[in-house]
Design a protein around this motif. Structure first.
Motif, mmCIF file in Angstrom:
data_model
loop_
_atom_site.group_PDB
_atom_site.id
_atom_site.type_symbol
_atom_site.label_atom_id
_atom_site.label_comp_id
_atom_site.label_asym_id
_atom_site.label_seq_id
_atom_site.Cartn_x
_atom_site.Cartn_y
_atom_site.Cartn_z
ATOM 1 N N ASP A 1 0.826 -1.202 0.000
ATOM 2 C CA ASP A 1 0.000 0.000 0.000
ATOM 3 C C ASP A 1 0.863 1.256 0.000
ATOM 4 N N MET A 2 0.220 2.411 0.164
ATOM 5 C CA MET A 2 0.910 3.683 0.026
ATOM 6 C C MET A 2 1.982 3.924 1.080
ATOM 7 N N ALA A 3 2.000 3.133 2.143
ATOM 8 C CA ALA A 3 3.009 3.311 3.182
ATOM 9 C C ALA A 3 4.358 2.722 2.783
ATOM 10 N N PHE A 4 4.385 1.903 1.737
ATOM 11 C CA PHE A 4 5.616 1.227 1.329
ATOM 12 C C PHE A 4 6.431 2.078 0.358
ATOM 13 N N ASP A 5 7.725 1.982 0.471
ATOM 14 C CA ASP A 5 8.645 2.463 -0.559
ATOM 15 C C ASP A 5 8.769 1.348 -1.598
ATOM 16 N N PRO A 6 8.418 1.588 -2.862
ATOM 17 C CA PRO A 6 8.453 0.503 -3.848
ATOM 18 C C PRO A 6 9.854 0.134 -4.326
ATOM 19 N N ALA A 7 10.858 0.910 -3.997
ATOM 20 C CA ALA A 7 12.202 0.673 -4.528
ATOM 21 C C ALA A 7 12.722 -0.744 -4.267
ATOM 22 N N PRO A 8 12.588 -1.292 -3.043
ATOM 23 C CA PRO A 8 13.113 -2.643 -2.826
ATOM 24 C C PRO A 8 12.475 -3.691 -3.733
ATOM 25 N N SER B 1 14.084 -3.783 -7.210
ATOM 26 C CA SER B 1 15.430 -4.341 -7.334
ATOM 27 C C SER B 1 15.398 -5.831 -7.660
ATOM 28 N N LEU B 2 14.295 -6.502 -7.374
ATOM 29 C CA LEU B 2 14.224 -7.956 -7.562
ATOM 30 C C LEU B 2 14.271 -8.348 -9.034
ATOM 31 N N PRO B 3 13.405 -7.816 -9.910
ATOM 32 C CA PRO B 3 13.527 -8.174 -11.329
ATOM 33 C C PRO B 3 14.858 -7.740 -11.915
ATOM 34 N N ALA B 4 15.411 -6.626 -11.435
ATOM 35 C CA ALA B 4 16.698 -6.170 -11.946
ATOM 36 C C ALA B 4 17.778 -7.209 -11.679
#
Length: 667
Positions: free
Chosen positions: A274-281, A284-287
């Motif tokens: 949800d909106m409380a999460f930073d999506p950056a981590p 990194s997984l597909p990368a």
């Protein structure tokens, strides 16, 4: 396509095995609860056709079950019954006619389906339940495995017959095949347990059998969790090994990298962050998996998902070489035409997902069809077109009273339908109670929603008048053909005996410094507002204790978010006392009744009490207008205090409602 064109990377075509996506944006498989008697429905057709028409490159149909003991709820869709072929064919024909590629995800959920609906027995890698409230599954034997493999093959044949362009094998999210791969759920001591090569053996057999059945010329990919986000579980280091191991054994046309496992822990909350999460981590997984595949000599396209809200984010991900395509599920729930509007430069018309999880995850958990807070016709495409797409009738005069979520939506839709709309707001700002919500940084995305609505009102020519306290006489004098009363609700102070400072939640959020260092919160709502406030007060450095009269807390929020909140509250040492009722507060000592025993404890050291109760609505103005025979409708909290989800829906529907026959307008 010129590299100077906006979103050039995201809008470029992509070859995926034998298929070509017209662009690199796809709708990933996501549960909708639209199924009827385990078959795809007309609502599925309308829903997916709208998103294909909106310009997306590909759509992956949700979780098609391969076996009877994987069905679960009646809304779940099966693929092993040939009765699914014709309704699926109607959906694939519709999607492909709009220019999008149509794939189907096939799945066995394993231990998640406990047979409550179908009276089946759950299967799993081992007898490890997915939650403390669940039953242990029956560990699968070799005969069960053969049956599951055959179920995948039968389902694949039916999907080919139904016109699907490709198949995605679900090996993610803690379902059956991941249950074999993960050391958290696989405790076997035979050839299918222990070392990674053994844990991978059964999933690899399923994949190989599917490739043999479908042949080299048919698109077959996998969805895999790059990280379970659970201690001792499957992590990215093993996922980086798993994908090349599978690719060396069986040709894979794409790898769709997700994350999480369906276990009752923090892991599950990451799945629909949800909106409380930073999506950056998550990104990194597909990368990492893509980089490992390239190192191993595979050029397999890698897909990325989670919290992408616009083509700008997708374009950056692809341009950086971190993914070859980007999936947007909730973004397309909020805005089916996100690709088309981006291509046409209509970025200000895009309803960007805010990650509230109220209509999507919240409805999913309740076994109800999914909805969307900022797009009230999501999931209702079979009944409603977009307002802008409807033919214009006679231009009518509409007055909206109140500029909260219900009033904003009512004014926007009425104006989009071609009416002359005026909005009266009693304060000097729009947004209503959502303005209090975004005082909390982890709920700040609500400001994005309100900003979109305000911009839409300006674009559509709505007249907004601030600091206008409406009376029945003034409303009558305005002479509107329709009055939409969206005046909201009032915070209800909870009477608490004693001389201590007792705050309502809005007052506490507006002036947190007045609370002091040690805050008690007594909540009788179980709603999002209290849940978010607990973390907010703790982030401000306060010692926080929650008291609730129920046996659990946050009972009206979704587990898909609450499990993450629980972890963060634990990290912040927020104390939670259930079956407790606050009886008095003298400014230092709190009297709390244990509702299980009736005993009353005196707890010292608190500097303030925040007492949260349900809001109340004043019907005086509405009744006066009704009794005067004026054409008035209610919307949002003025009708009955609920959440912003209900408010926007009611505002939308009030604006679309047919005018009385005497007014001469039909819609």
């Amino acid at each position: 396509m010129s590299q100077h064109q906006p979103f050039a990377q995201a809008l470029s075509p992509l070859d995926v095995g034998p298929l070509r996506f017209r662009n690199r944006i796809f709708v990933p498989a996501h549960t909708t609860n639209f199924g009827e008697h385990h078959l795809p429905s007309a609502q599925h057709l309308a829903y997916h056709r709208a998103r294909a028409r909106g310009g997306v490159g590909a759509i992956i149909f949700e979780s098609i079950r391969v076996h009877a003991n994987s069905l679960g709820r009646p809304q779940a869709v099966c693929g092993f019954d040939p009765a699914c072929i014709d309704p699926f064919r109607r959906i694939t024909d519709a999607v492909k006619a709009e220019g999008a590629v149509m794939l189907g995800q096939i799945i066995h959920l394993g231990r998640q389906v406990e047979g409550d609906f179908e009276r089946t027995v759950a299967w799993g890698a081992s007898a490890v339940p997915w939650s403390i409230s669940a039953l242990p599954p029956r560990p699968m034997d070799e005969f069960d495995m053969e049956e599951v493999i055959e179920g995948h093959l039968v389902t694949a044949r039916n999907l080919v017959a139904a016109g699907f362009d490709g198949i995605e094998l679900q090996m993610a999210h803690g379902h059956l095949l991941q249950q074999f791969m993960s050391p958290l759920s696989n405790k076997r001591n035979d050839e299918y347990g222990g070392a990674l090569e053994n844990r991978l053996r059964f999933p690899a057999r399923v994949l190989a059998a599917l490739r043999a059945e479908l042949g080299a010329g048919f698109c077959l990919g996998i969805r895999i969790s790059g990280e379970e986000y659970a201690e001792g579980g499957l992590g990215i280091d093993e996922a980086e090994r798993i994908v090349p191991m599978l690719a060396r054994q069986t040709r894979i046309d794409f790898v769709n990298v997700s994350h999480s496992a369906y276990v009752a822990s923090y892991s599950l909350a990451t799945q629909m962050a949800d909106m409380a999460f930073d999506p950056a981590p998550f990104r990194s997984l597909p990368a990492r998996i893509r980089a490992e595949l390239r190192t191993e000599g595979f050029d397999t396209p890698v897909f990325a998902v989670c919290r992408f809200t616009g083509l700008d984010e997708a374009d950056a991900m692809i341009a950086a070489g971190h993914a070859d395509a980007v999936g947007m599920a909730r973004a397309h729930l909020a805005e089916p035409a996100i690709v088309r509007k981006s291509v046409e430069g209509r970025l200000d018309e895009i309803r960007r997902c805010i990650g509230c999880n109220q209509g999507c995850a919240g409805m999913l958990e309740r076994n109800l069809p999914i909805r969307c807070l900022i797009n009230p016709i999501a999931g209702l495409e079979a009944q409603f077109d977009e307002p802008e797409a409807l033919p214009r009738g006679a231009r009518k005069k509409v007055l909206v009273v109140g500029g909260g979520p219900a009033g904003l939506e009512a004014a926007r839709v009425a104006a989009a339908l071609g009416h002359d709309v005026t909005l009266w707001e009693r304060s000097d700002q729009l947004g209503g109670q959502l303005r209090t919500a975004w005082l909390m940084p982890k709920r700040a995305n609500f400001e994005t929603f309100v900003a979109f609505q305000i911009a839409a009102l300006a674009r559509l020519g709505v007249t907004t008048i601030f600091n206008k306290e409406a009376s029945a006489a003034e409303i009558a004098a305005f002479g509107a053909d329709r009055i939409i009363l969206a005046t909201g609700s009032t915070t209800t102070p909870m009477p608490v005996p004693g001389s201590g400072p007792v705050f309502t939640l809005p007052d506490a959020l507006r002036a947190p410094d007045r609370l002091g260092a040690a805050v008690a919160v007594f909540d009788r709502t179980g709603e999002w507002g209290t849940l978010a406030a607990l973390e907010h007060f703790a982030d401000l450095g306060k010692a926080v204790t929650l008291f609730v009269p129920a046996a659990s807390y946050a009972w009206r929020t979704t587990i898909y978010s609450t499990l993450a909140n629980s972890r963060r509250l634990r990290e912040r040492k927020v104390r939670i006392a259930t079956l407790r009722a606050v009886r008095a507060f003298d400014g230092g000592t709190l009297e709390v009744e244990d509702l299980s025993t009736g005993e009353v404890a005196r707890l010292s050291g608190f500097s303030a009490l925040v007492a949260v109760d349900h809001n109340s609505a004043d019907q005086t103005l509405y009744l006066a207008l009704r009794r005067a025979g004026l054409p008035v409708m209610q919307a949002g909290d003025n009708n009955a205090p609920r959440t912003a989800l209900e408010a926007t829906y009611q505002g939308h529907m009030a604006a679309r409602a047919p005018f009385p026959a005497a007014s001469g307008l039909t819609t």
